[in-house]
Design a protein around this motif. Structure first.
Motif, PDB file in Angstrom:
ATOM      1  N   UNK A 305       0.856  -1.191   0.000  1.00 21.80           N
ATOM      2  CA  UNK A 305       0.000   0.000   0.000  1.00 21.80           C
ATOM      3  C   UNK A 305       0.890   1.238   0.000  1.00 21.80           C
ATOM      4  N   UNK A 306       0.722   2.126  -0.954  1.00 21.97           N
ATOM      5  CA  UNK A 306       1.596   3.309  -1.041  1.00 21.97           C
ATOM      6  C   UNK A 306       1.573   4.117   0.258  1.00 21.97           C
ATOM      7  N   UNK A 307       2.758   4.446   0.743  1.00 17.59           N
ATOM      8  CA  UNK A 307       2.901   5.288   1.926  1.00 17.59           C
ATOM      9  C   UNK A 307       2.799   4.570   3.245  1.00 17.59           C
ATOM     10  N   UNK A 308       2.367   3.293   3.249  1.00 15.65           N
ATOM     11  CA  UNK A 308       2.188   2.575   4.514  1.00 15.65           C
ATOM     12  C   UNK A 308       3.481   1.859   4.896  1.00 15.65           C
ATOM     13  N   UNK A 309       3.869   1.995   6.154  1.00 14.49           N
ATOM     14  CA  UNK A 309       5.046   1.297   6.669  1.00 14.49           C
ATOM     15  C   UNK A 309       4.721   0.662   8.022  1.00 14.49           C
ATOM     16  N   UNK A 310       5.469  -0.384   8.360  1.00 12.09           N
ATOM     17  CA  UNK A 310       5.333  -1.051   9.649  1.00 12.09           C
ATOM     18  C   UNK A 310       6.382  -0.466  10.587  1.00 12.09           C
ATOM     19  N   UNK A 325       1.648   7.188   6.315  1.00 11.29           N
ATOM     20  CA  UNK A 325       2.185   8.183   5.399  1.00 11.29           C
ATOM     21  C   UNK A 325       1.556   9.537   5.650  1.00 11.29           C
ATOM     22  N   UNK A 326       0.990  10.145   4.616  1.00 13.92           N
ATOM     23  CA  UNK A 326       0.376  11.470   4.750  1.00 13.92           C
ATOM     24  C   UNK A 326      -1.033  11.410   5.321  1.00 13.92           C
ATOM     25  N   UNK A 327      -1.620  10.230   5.412  1.00 14.28           N
ATOM     26  CA  UNK A 327      -3.001  10.111   5.886  1.00 14.28           C
ATOM     27  C   UNK A 327      -3.073  10.344   7.393  1.00 14.28           C
ATOM     28  N   UNK A 331      -8.846  10.181  10.431  1.00 11.31           N
ATOM     29  CA  UNK A 331      -9.640  10.134   9.193  1.00 11.31           C
ATOM     30  C   UNK A 331      -9.855   8.691   8.746  1.00 11.31           C
ATOM     31  N   UNK A 332      -8.780   7.904   8.803  1.00 13.37           N
ATOM     32  CA  UNK A 332      -8.884   6.493   8.421  1.00 13.37           C
ATOM     33  C   UNK A 332      -9.767   5.749   9.421  1.00 13.37           C
ATOM     34  N   UNK A 358      -0.109  11.169  15.038  1.00 13.45           N
ATOM     35  CA  UNK A 358      -1.264  11.527  14.202  1.00 13.45           C
ATOM     36  C   UNK A 358      -1.436  10.661  12.968  1.00 13.45           C
ATOM     37  N   UNK A 359      -0.350  10.057  12.498  1.00 14.01           N
ATOM     38  CA  UNK A 359      -0.405   9.306  11.240  1.00 14.01           C
ATOM     39  C   UNK A 359      -0.223   7.804  11.460  1.00 14.01           C
ATOM     40  N   UNK A 360      -0.464   7.344  12.696  1.00 14.26           N
ATOM     41  CA  UNK A 360      -0.269   5.928  13.005  1.00 14.26           C
ATOM     42  C   UNK A 360      -1.529   5.301  13.585  1.00 14.26           C
ATOM     43  N   UNK A 361      -1.708   4.008  13.284  1.00 15.00           N
ATOM     44  CA  UNK A 361      -2.761   3.195  13.873  1.00 15.00           C
ATOM     45  C   UNK A 361      -2.136   1.977  14.547  1.00 15.00           C
ATOM     46  N   UNK A 362      -2.779   1.498  15.618  1.00 18.37           N
ATOM     47  CA  UNK A 362      -2.342   0.270  16.276  1.00 18.37           C
ATOM     48  C   UNK A 362      -3.378  -0.821  16.055  1.00 18.37           C
TER      49      UNK A 362
END
Length: 386
Positions: A305-310, A325-327, A331-332, A358-362
């Protein structure tokens, strides 16, 4: 706890949500695709099912036997399972609590009698800073790279009365090595600073299963350790948080404990003893394999997925962070909610600087692989559909 309806109204505009992580986890409880909280929610293994099936007999045993005898057997089985053979189980320095959060509240209320300032690892789960602040303590952020990088600065040790470290950390999975713990404990002994450890995720990473109590007792420092059973086994919130202390800790922990509770049910203690014995008989290794398999599933579903990193490639704990990434994570989160899928935005973990998360999910990994697969495929669709 606010009602689901009230929380839903508060989060209708996700960008304005100012609650805590537990409130977001509460919203997820009714969902089949709840990957938010870090509690164990996977299916019972055959060995665990056998323990649960024995509960009527355990009830009868709990009625007949002395509580202190049951408690000693329970904490010995649990602590020895995780390599903590030097824990002080014979002299009343282990207090059983309903949960690790209750143990933490007791520690905080006792600590504030001596000091008004504590250094806390950053980031970490936000109920820790909330509890510490709630009793009036001032928090100083201790960044993970400083904690793991070498001796703590003398000016930090002079500023605080205690240091609080989560190891393995939630959400990063970083483990304080034996060498670092020994040096940190030595610095605390030299300065009179209380060293507190939260080891609630210890069971997931063998790197965190060296004998912490051997190191702490040898150091001579004043210490407190909070242990927890609730992350390991899917026991419907029946769990124990243990509050363990050094002989020289000098804090009114027993007095505060007696202000809050009398003790934990011997039935739960017997259940924990049985689960620990099952884990020692191969169940813990099976759990490690289960979490590793689920982590691989998540990474495979989100690969490319573009922009996604672990974020934490070496983590072994039962959560996985992703950087979007920039998301923006909220919002997600809001878009996933429309699919009845719940993850946890990471801003609140960064309690001293929320924008860092702000740009991370767990993503919680202690889940059914089927639910995890469906939920992460929905996440992939949301991210690719933007």
């Amino acid at each position: 706890m606010p009602t689901t309806e009230a929380l839903s109204a508060e989060t209708a505009d996700a960008s304005r949500f100012d609650g805590n992580l537990t409130e977001l986890e509460y919203l997820a409880l009714a969902s089949s695709f709840n990957l938010a909280d870090g509690h164990a929610r996977q299916e019972l293994t055959p060995g665990q099912s056998k323990v649960v099936g024995e509960l009527p007999g355990l009830w009868a045993e709990a009625v007949m036997r002395p509580v202190d005898e049951i408690e000693e057997e329970a904490h010995r089985a649990f602590f020895h399972l995780l390599g903590q053979k030097s824990y002080p189980g014979a002299d009343g320095r282990v207090l059983a609590c309903y949960s690790s959060s209750v143990a933490m509240e007791i520690f905080a209320r006792a600590l504030v009698a001596e000091t008004d300032t504590i250094a806390l690892v950053h980031p970490t789960f936000d109920n820790i800073p909330d509890i510490l602040r709630g009793v009036g303590l001032r928090l100083v952020a201790l960044e993970e790279d400083v904690l793991h990088g070498g001796d703590l600065p003398a000016e930090l040790l002079a500023e605080v009365g205690a240091i609080f470290v989560t190891t393995p950390n939630n959400p990063t999975g970083k483990v304080l090595s034996r060498e670092r713990l020994a040096r940190l404990a030595a610095q605390c002994a030299e300065t009179g600073v209380v060293l507190a450890l939260d080891t609630c995720f210890r069971g997931f990473d063998v790197a965190g299963q060296y004998d912490h109590y051997e190191v702490l007792e040898a150091s001579g420092c004043r210490w407190v350790v909070i242990e927890d059973t609730g992350k390991l086994w899917p026991t419907l919130e029946l769990k124990i948080g243990w509050l363990v202390r050094s002989a020289n800790v000098g804090l009114p922990l027993a007095k505060v404990y007696s202000d809050i509770l009398l003790g934990v049910s011997p039935l739960i203690m017997l259940m924990i003893k049985g689960l620990a014995e099952d884990a020692a008989d191969g169940g813990l290794a099976d759990l490690h394999e289960f979490i590793a398999t689920n982590r691989a599933l998540v990474r495979a579903n989100l690969d490319g997925i573009p922009g996604l990193t672990f974020v934490d490639p070496d983590s072994r704990v039962s959560v996985e962070r992703i950087h979007l990434g920039e998301r923006l994570a909220m919002d997600v989160w809001e878009k996933l909610r429309a699919h009845n899928v719940y993850l946890l935005p990471c801003a609140k973990f960064h309690w001293a600087n929320p924008s860092e998360g702000d740009h991370m999910l767990r993503i919680a990994l202690s889940r059914s692989p089927v639910s995890l697969d469906v939920a992460t495929r929905a996440l992939r669709d949301v991210l690719l559909g933007e």
